[in-house]
Design a protein around this motif. Structure first.
Motif, short mmCIF file in Angstrom:
data_model
loop_
_atom_site.label_atom_id
_atom_site.label_comp_id
_atom_site.label_asym_id
_atom_site.label_seq_id
_atom_site.Cartn_x
_atom_site.Cartn_y
_atom_site.Cartn_z
N ARG A 5 0.69 -0.99 0.11
CA ARG A 5 0.01 0.02 0.17
C ARG A 5 0.96 1.45 -0.09
NH1 ARG A 5 -5.47 2.18 1.71
NH2 ARG A 5 -4.25 4.19 2.81
N PHE A 6 0.24 2.50 -0.41
CA PHE A 6 1.55 2.75 -0.89
C PHE A 6 1.11 4.85 -0.02
CE2 PHE A 6 2.33 1.16 -5.12
CZ PHE A 6 3.44 0.80 -5.58
N ARG A 178 -0.97 13.34 -4.38
CA ARG A 178 -0.91 12.60 -3.57
C ARG A 178 -1.73 10.87 -4.02
NH1 ARG A 178 -0.88 15.11 0.87
NH2 ARG A 178 -3.00 14.69 1.64
N ILE A 179 -2.63 10.69 -2.63
CA ILE A 179 -3.21 9.60 -2.58
C ILE A 179 -4.06 9.33 -2.96
CG2 ILE A 179 -1.41 7.82 -1.70
CD1 ILE A 179 -3.33 7.88 0.88
N ASP A 180 -4.85 10.95 -3.07
CA ASP A 180 -6.37 10.66 -2.61
C ASP A 180 -6.38 11.55 -4.46
OD1 ASP A 180 -5.14 13.26 -2.72
OD2 ASP A 180 -6.37 14.16 -0.60
N ALA A 188 -0.61 -2.65 -4.43
CA ALA A 188 -0.64 -3.57 -5.99
C ALA A 188 -0.59 -5.10 -4.74
CB ALA A 188 -0.05 -3.08 -6.23
N ALA A 189 -1.09 -5.97 -5.19
CA ALA A 189 -0.64 -7.37 -5.19
C ALA A 189 0.05 -8.23 -6.44
CB ALA A 189 -1.85 -7.79 -4.22
N LEU A 190 0.69 -9.13 -6.25
CA LEU A 190 1.15 -9.72 -7.55
C LEU A 190 1.96 -10.87 -7.13
CD1 LEU A 190 4.75 -7.26 -7.88
CD2 LEU A 190 1.32 -7.18 -8.96
N ALA A 249 -5.82 -1.72 0.22
CA ALA A 249 -6.39 -0.21 -0.09
C ALA A 249 -7.52 0.33 1.47
CB ALA A 249 -7.34 0.12 -1.86
N GLY A 250 -8.19 -1.05 1.24
CA GLY A 250 -8.68 -0.28 2.32
C GLY A 250 -10.04 -0.53 2.12
#
Length: 375
Positions: A5-6, A178-180, A188-190, A249-250
């Motif tokens: 998660r960034f 920014r994340i928003d 991401a999931a790899l 990401a929630g």
């Protein structure tokens, strides 16, 4: 499987581009060219594919990548990219990588450039890699391209694969934000499982079966896929990675407003979305019009006018893919606020366009009377 998660700042998609060949082939043309024992109805109902694009002779993966890259840079309108990551499983040649020459043709000078070979998961692998490199400070404007010309490796007489694939390229340009922000890559999931490497493969032409040695199988350098096994793996792996990306990401799955999966097969896409609980109104794709474009499929959906008209910036978007290796990946992001551009590919020399009746003549294969009938 690995996920991330960034936080606070991340990579933001500020440009989107597509490179599509001008030639369009319908199912009837593919059936006729390969003398396939199948029907237009069977292809439509089993795969969801009606049309696909096909490159003219001499047009390469690199040409498609250049077209998509130029379109993404034009869409962004800012300073030039400072890194290029090209996802492909059909490079211009085995050595060297295709990305440096693509960067050269784009006028990017001596920026870092490399290929990612994760087959149909390649674009999301490349997107996650570029996001991490930007987050580390190594680059500020990475260009991520997914490009493939599967017409160069698919046997047109193989009923199992001939109708599935099209040629194309898609690209995104990233910048810090920014994340928003619209276009922000949030999570991401790899994952990968090499025990299934034989399920999707071109067995010949590498160091294990070099081209200069006699091939045990005369079609060893053509694409092969074990469809039933791939279907089961694809659904399970895409669902699992999508859930991990959403968790990081929630986002509850029911809050996803745009679901874009790798355009392999409409039944796979529907099965994944159903298991995640994402309704048809939130699913986007273009497999009907372009087929399976491998690493290019997800960015081509992002650049598709239908997708663009339906979504507004900031919408919660889930991308997921599965490919040979076996590999799989998912990315959660905010829908970008950018207007995509599309450019047709062009070689560095003039060539006569390929017609559908010339498909077999451009390959070494000959039709086989033993191809199976639709079932």
């Amino acid at each position: 499987m690995t996920g991330v998660r960034f936080e606070e700042t991340t990579a933001v998609i500020t440009g989107i581009g597509a490179g599509l060949p001008e030639q369009v082939l319908d199912n009837a043309a593919v059936i006729e060219a390969g003398r396939l024992r199948t029907t237009d109805e069977w292809i439509r109902t089993r795969t969801g594919i009606v049309h696909r694009r096909r490159v003219a002779p001499g047009i390469s993966t690199g040409d498609l990548a250049v077209a998509a890259g130029r379109a993404a840079i034009s869409s962004d309108g800012g300073s030039a990219p400072d890194l290029l990551v090209l996802a492909t499983s059909t490079p211009d040649q085995p050595c060297p990588a295709t990305a440096p020459y693509v960067a050269h043709r784009l006028g990017l000078g001596t920026v870092p450039a490399f290929d990612v070979g994760a087959v149909c998961s390649g674009f999301l692998y490349a997107l996650a890699t570029a996001t991490a490199l930007l987050h580390s400070g190594l680059c500020r404007a990475p260009l991520v391209v997914g490009a493939d010309t599967y017409s160069s490796i698919v046997d047109p007489t193989d009923r199992d694969t001939a109708a599935l694939f099209g040629d194309g390229a898609g690209a995104v340009l990233l910048r810090p934000g920014r994340i928003d922000a619209p276009g922000a890559v949030l999570a991401a999931a790899l994952g990968a499982d090499g025990s299934g490497h034989q399920l999707i493969a071109v067995p010949g032409g590498g160091s294990r079966q070099p081209m200069h040695l006699p091939q045990v199988d005369p079609k060893a350098t053509t694409f092969r896929m074990q469809g039933r096994e791939v279907y089961a793996h694809a659904v399970r792996r895409m669902v699992a990675s999508a859930r991990e990306a959403l968790d990081r990401a929630g986002w509850p799955a029911e809050t996803v407003e745009a679901f874009i999966g790798h355009q392999a097969n409409q039944r796979i896409l529907d099965a994944v979305a159903q298991r995640l609980g994402i309704g048809p109104e939130h699913r986007f794709g273009n497999i009907r019009d372009v087929g399976n474009t491998a690493a290019a499929s997800i960015p081509l959906v992002m650049a598709d006018p239908t997708t663009q008209r339906a979504l507004t910036p900031g919408r919660r978007t889930l991308l997921t893919a599965f490919g040979g290796g076996l590999t799989w990946a998912s990315v959660a992001l905010n829908w970008p606020a950018t207007v995509p551009r599309t450019r047709p590919p062009s070689p560095e020399f003039d060539l006569t366009p390929l017609s559908s009746t010339d498909l077999l003549r451009s390959h070494a294969w000959t039709p086989s009377a033993s191809t199976s009938s639709p079932s």
